[in-house]
Design an enzyme around this catalytic site. Sequence first.
Site, mmCIF file in Angstrom:
data_model
loop_
_atom_site.group_PDB
_atom_site.id
_atom_site.type_symbol
_atom_site.label_atom_id
_atom_site.label_comp_id
_atom_site.label_asym_id
_atom_site.label_seq_id
_atom_site.Cartn_x
_atom_site.Cartn_y
_atom_site.Cartn_z
ATOM 1 N N GLU A 1 6.738 9.234 -2.827
ATOM 2 C CA GLU A 1 5.952 8.304 -2.006
ATOM 3 C C GLU A 1 6.324 6.890 -2.440
ATOM 4 O O GLU A 1 6.135 6.515 -3.601
ATOM 5 C CB GLU A 1 4.439 8.524 -2.146
ATOM 6 N N GLU B 1 5.372 2.260 -7.245
ATOM 7 C CA GLU B 1 4.394 1.219 -6.900
ATOM 8 C C GLU B 1 4.732 -0.048 -7.680
ATOM 9 O O GLU B 1 4.943 0.004 -8.898
ATOM 10 C CB GLU B 1 2.974 1.716 -7.233
ATOM 11 N N ASP C 1 3.420 -1.962 3.815
ATOM 12 C CA ASP C 1 3.078 -3.340 4.189
ATOM 13 C C ASP C 1 3.782 -3.676 5.508
ATOM 14 O O ASP C 1 4.990 -3.465 5.648
ATOM 15 C CB ASP C 1 3.530 -4.303 3.093
ATOM 16 N N LYS D 1 5.521 -11.001 10.434
ATOM 17 C CA LYS D 1 6.360 -12.085 10.960
ATOM 18 C C LYS D 1 7.774 -11.565 11.237
ATOM 19 O O LYS D 1 8.367 -10.878 10.392
ATOM 20 C CB LYS D 1 6.442 -13.234 9.963
ATOM 21 N N ASP E 1 -1.528 2.561 10.146
ATOM 22 C CA ASP E 1 -2.546 2.080 11.081
ATOM 23 C C ASP E 1 -1.963 0.980 11.964
ATOM 24 O O ASP E 1 -2.523 0.653 13.000
ATOM 25 C CB ASP E 1 -3.710 1.463 10.295
ATOM 26 N N THR F 1 -4.571 9.232 2.527
ATOM 27 C CA THR F 1 -4.378 8.194 1.521
ATOM 28 C C THR F 1 -5.642 7.322 1.479
ATOM 29 O O THR F 1 -6.497 7.405 2.363
ATOM 30 C CB THR F 1 -3.164 7.303 1.857
ATOM 31 N N GLU F 2 -5.690 6.445 0.485
ATOM 32 C CA GLU F 2 -6.838 5.532 0.404
ATOM 33 C C GLU F 2 -6.923 4.644 1.661
ATOM 34 O O GLU F 2 -7.990 4.481 2.244
ATOM 35 C CB GLU F 2 -6.736 4.619 -0.820
ATOM 36 N N TYR F 3 -5.786 4.086 2.060
ATOM 37 C CA TYR F 3 -5.781 3.212 3.244
ATOM 38 C C TYR F 3 -6.142 3.994 4.500
ATOM 39 O O TYR F 3 -6.847 3.494 5.373
ATOM 40 C CB TYR F 3 -4.411 2.533 3.402
ATOM 41 N N GLU F 4 -5.661 5.215 4.565
ATOM 42 C CA GLU F 4 -5.947 6.045 5.737
ATOM 43 C C GLU F 4 -7.460 6.271 5.871
ATOM 44 O O GLU F 4 -8.026 6.132 6.958
ATOM 45 C CB GLU F 4 -5.221 7.382 5.556
HETATM 46 C C1 LIG Z 1 -0.848 -1.053 2.019
HETATM 47 S S1 LIG Z 1 -0.579 -0.295 0.499
HETATM 48 C C2 LIG Z 1 -0.690 1.440 0.832
HETATM 49 C C3 LIG Z 1 -0.920 2.269 -0.398
HETATM 50 C C4 LIG Z 1 -0.984 3.794 -0.191
HETATM 51 N N1 LIG Z 1 0.306 4.321 0.226
HETATM 52 C C5 LIG Z 1 -2.046 4.170 0.804
HETATM 53 O O1 LIG Z 1 -1.700 4.574 1.927
HETATM 54 O O2 LIG Z 1 -3.245 4.082 0.465
HETATM 55 C C6 LIG Z 1 1.159 -0.512 0.274
HETATM 56 C C7 LIG Z 1 1.570 -0.432 -1.184
HETATM 57 O O3 LIG Z 1 2.984 -0.420 -1.262
HETATM 58 C C8 LIG Z 1 3.392 -1.198 -2.372
HETATM 59 N N2 LIG Z 1 4.777 -1.601 -2.079
HETATM 60 C C9 LIG Z 1 5.204 -2.349 -1.055
HETATM 61 N N3 LIG Z 1 6.551 -2.488 -1.077
HETATM 62 C C10 LIG Z 1 6.980 -1.778 -2.141
HETATM 63 C C11 LIG Z 1 8.264 -1.532 -2.709
HETATM 64 N N4 LIG Z 1 9.374 -2.023 -2.162
HETATM 65 N N5 LIG Z 1 8.337 -0.780 -3.826
HETATM 66 C C12 LIG Z 1 7.206 -0.282 -4.391
HETATM 67 N N6 LIG Z 1 5.957 -0.476 -3.904
HETATM 68 C C13 LIG Z 1 5.849 -1.217 -2.795
HETATM 69 C C14 LIG Z 1 2.387 -2.327 -2.430
HETATM 70 O O4 LIG Z 1 2.302 -2.874 -3.722
HETATM 71 C C15 LIG Z 1 1.096 -1.619 -2.005
HETATM 72 O O5 LIG Z 1 0.363 -1.145 -3.114
#
Ligand SMILES: C[S@@+](CC[C@H](N)C(=O)[O-])C[C@H]1O[C@@H](n2cnc3c(N)ncnc32)[C@H](O)[C@@H]1O
Length: 210
Positions: A44, A69, A118, A122, A154, A192-195
Amino acid sequence: MRQRKAKNMEERLTALKHYLIETPGEYKGDWHSVFENKGPLYLELGCGKGQFLIGQAQANTDANFIGIEGQDSVLLRALEKTDAAEIVNIRFIHMFVRDIRDLFGDGELSGIYLNFSDPWPKARHAKRRLTYGEYLVRYKQVLREDGFIAVKTDNDGLFDFTLEEIERLGLEIKEMTRDLHSSDYAAREITTEYEDKFRSAGKNINYVLL
Ligand SMILES: C[S@@+](CC[C@H](N)C(=O)[O-])C[C@H]1O[C@@H](n2cnc3c(N)ncnc32)[C@H](O)[C@@H]1O
């Protein structure tokens, strides 16, 4: 979203460092040496606080899981939860990944999960999105021939972009829905938490499997 720094971050991370792979490049092509079982390896990318990975690891004890992460306070929560649940088949990498091929050999992974990545809304940041076409090509390289990429989000804009990139590259879609939790795929889902957060706010969850 940036998280606040957890208290005693360094000490807490150090106490759980047996879950952390500090020099991941050294295991490229040899990730199985890290785990007790020789089962398939899943990743993941951007694993957040680890809920999804822990659920997967508990449901699939013959498989192995890696969470990457970049944010230390978020990663710390994932490590603490993994420890509390006494999980043996997950390891974590603390980094913001740029090129996945630095970490994994050709065909080494059986699946890659991109959960609520993320969105980088933009246009000038499109190349930072984890589903940007050139990244998808790199993921394909480190996946087995029958390996998959699973995307949940989402964010409708990120999902449209992802579908455009898939089409641009001529990749095959195996499953797709714009409302995962009303679909036939819902029953098998580990969230997931965000889900959970977006679902409880009534937001549809987009999903595509390559
Ligand atoms: C919006 S959160 C979603 C977290 C989790 N997957 C969830 O669905 O609950 C996105 C996470 O991806 C991490 N992230 C973004 N780009 C990344 C990268 N290139 N390598 C590692 N982590 C990354 C961010 O730090 C953030 O914690």
